[in-house]
Design a protein around this motif. Sequence first.
Motif, PDB file in Angstrom:
ATOM      1  N   ALA A  38       0.858  -1.173   0.000  1.00 28.12           N
ATOM      2  CA  ALA A  38       0.000   0.000   0.000  1.00 28.12           C
ATOM      3  C   ALA A  38       0.894   1.223   0.000  1.00 28.12           C
ATOM      4  N   ALA A  39       0.783   2.021  -1.039  1.00 24.32           N
ATOM      5  CA  ALA A  39       1.728   3.118  -1.222  1.00 24.32           C
ATOM      6  C   ALA A  39       1.077   4.476  -1.001  1.00 24.32           C
ATOM      7  N   GLN A  40       1.887   5.409  -0.532  1.00 30.16           N
ATOM      8  CA  GLN A  40       1.445   6.802  -0.457  1.00 30.16           C
ATOM      9  C   GLN A  40       1.783   7.463  -1.776  1.00 30.16           C
ATOM     10  N   THR A  41       0.787   7.937  -2.490  1.00 31.24           N
ATOM     11  CA  THR A  41       1.043   8.561  -3.781  1.00 31.24           C
ATOM     12  C   THR A  41       1.710   9.910  -3.598  1.00 31.24           C
ATOM     13  N   THR A  62       4.406   9.527   9.314  1.00 28.88           N
ATOM     14  CA  THR A  62       3.083   9.644   9.938  1.00 28.88           C
ATOM     15  C   THR A  62       2.053   8.865   9.137  1.00 28.88           C
ATOM     16  N   HIS A  63       2.066   9.099   7.838  1.00 26.58           N
ATOM     17  CA  HIS A  63       1.131   8.438   6.916  1.00 26.58           C
ATOM     18  C   HIS A  63       1.262   6.912   7.013  1.00 26.58           C
ATOM     19  N   GLU A  64       2.478   6.430   6.893  1.00 28.02           N
ATOM     20  CA  GLU A  64       2.672   4.974   6.812  1.00 28.02           C
ATOM     21  C   GLU A  64       2.479   4.278   8.156  1.00 28.02           C
ATOM     22  N   THR A  65       2.824   4.938   9.257  1.00 27.12           N
ATOM     23  CA  THR A  65       2.629   4.267  10.549  1.00 27.12           C
ATOM     24  C   THR A  65       1.141   4.148  10.874  1.00 27.12           C
ATOM     25  N   GLU A  66       0.365   5.185  10.594  1.00 24.62           N
ATOM     26  CA  GLU A  66      -1.059   5.056  10.945  1.00 24.62           C
ATOM     27  C   GLU A  66      -1.732   4.011  10.061  1.00 24.62           C
ATOM     28  N   GLU A  67      -1.293   3.909   8.804  1.00 20.36           N
ATOM     29  CA  GLU A  67      -1.856   2.873   7.932  1.00 20.36           C
ATOM     30  C   GLU A  67      -1.401   1.476   8.351  1.00 20.36           C
ATOM     31  N   THR A  68      -0.154   1.348   8.742  1.00 23.86           N
ATOM     32  CA  THR A  68       0.331   0.031   9.151  1.00 23.86           C
ATOM     33  C   THR A  68      -0.412  -0.446  10.391  1.00 23.86           C
ATOM     34  N   ALA A 121      -8.341   2.953  -0.764  1.00 21.43           N
ATOM     35  CA  ALA A 121      -7.649   3.994   0.009  1.00 21.43           C
ATOM     36  C   ALA A 121      -7.732   3.687   1.501  1.00 21.43           C
ATOM     37  N   GLU A 122      -6.563   3.665   2.141  1.00 21.19           N
ATOM     38  CA  GLU A 122      -6.496   3.467   3.586  1.00 21.19           C
ATOM     39  C   GLU A 122      -6.715   4.810   4.291  1.00 21.19           C
ATOM     40  N   ASP A 123      -6.685   4.782   5.632  1.00 24.07           N
ATOM     41  CA  ASP A 123      -7.062   5.992   6.375  1.00 24.07           C
ATOM     42  C   ASP A 123      -6.206   7.207   6.018  1.00 24.07           C
ATOM     43  N   ALA A 124      -4.888   7.016   5.888  1.00 20.25           N
ATOM     44  CA  ALA A 124      -4.046   8.174   5.570  1.00 20.25           C
ATOM     45  C   ALA A 124      -4.142   8.567   4.100  1.00 20.25           C
ATOM     46  N   ASP A 125      -4.398   7.595   3.228  1.00 18.28           N
ATOM     47  CA  ASP A 125      -4.568   7.923   1.807  1.00 18.28           C
ATOM     48  C   ASP A 125      -5.716   8.904   1.613  1.00 18.28           C
ATOM     49  N   LYS A 126      -6.735   8.777   2.449  1.00 18.65           N
ATOM     50  CA  LYS A 126      -7.922   9.608   2.282  1.00 18.65           C
ATOM     51  C   LYS A 126      -7.671  11.073   2.653  1.00 18.65           C
TER      52      LYS A 126
END
Length: 325
Positions: free
Chosen positions: A25-28, A248-254, A269-274
């Motif tokens: 799951a990547a952060q764009t 921040t983005h990746e830890t909350e998603e993990t 879309a995961e929580d931070a992706d949104k």
Amino acid sequence: MKSPLGKMRYALAFLFIMLAANFLAAQTIRDNHAAPGEKMVPNGDGTAAAVAAGPTGQAVVTGNGINYNGGPVLKGNPVPVYIIWYGNWNGTGSNTQTTINLIETFLGANALGGSGYERINTTYGDTTGNVSGNLLFTKEVRDTGSQGTRLRNSRISAAISAQLTSGALPTDPNGVYIFATSSDVKESGFCTQFCGFHTRQTLNGQDIKWAFIGNTDQCPSGCEIQATGPNSPAAGVGGADGMINVITHETEETITDPDLNAWFDASGAEDADKCNFKFGPTSTAANGARFNQTFGGHNWMIQMEWENSRGGGCDQTLGGPFFTN
Ligand SMILES: [Zn+2]
């Protein structure tokens, strides 16, 4: 970002998205249309009001714009965070101990973990309980380049695996491993398709969750928030702030989607992706750097997170107002 490769880029991006849906799951990269700076609304010290109580006794709550897909969340209190500093961190710009110290402070005691911001994560749970809203930097190791400076996922896996099998880091299926690279290290897709990503793999016999976080100084226009951040170790260098935002983005998603089968919406879309690269109101420091959070003795500029309550929305603190950018 602009696309110098035209159709080729789009084809590669499409291929990547197809692959990403399957195993990571990547952060764009940031959307230039939503570039921060358009809305600068001072709000005092950058923090919102008192920390609101998290939900209790309601592990899986749906109907707030994000779906539960049946898998577990990480419920550690705190969730341990391990960092592998990969590459040359005794370099120039933001490839320095100053950046390392800032990031470890951000993830350390009395900082992100337990903050009103991180408590947004407590609105997520699985059938046995909720996310605690606490995480804690626990241990770091250095790797000056055992897999070279041109990485791909298999090389990152090998580098992490070596730390686990040697015992330098514990093999902890309930923790988050951050693989943080200096700005001279290339990773396929970093800066062109994503700013970071998280995934899971069986390493040393356990289900290990790890996130790739590159030094965003490699692509300021794609992955950095601002040229001079509140925590930049040198003038004009935003690498530390850029990395902190991606972490921040990746830890909350993990934590809310550790095995890529828990919390994400119908589009994946995961929580931070949104809330990707959406910061909400910001304050401006004396040096011109913007920030939207203050804890652990520092100002920080980090994206908002999707709150899974009150209908759902991006906010800076649990129970705070929702903002659209
Ligand atoms: Zn993401």
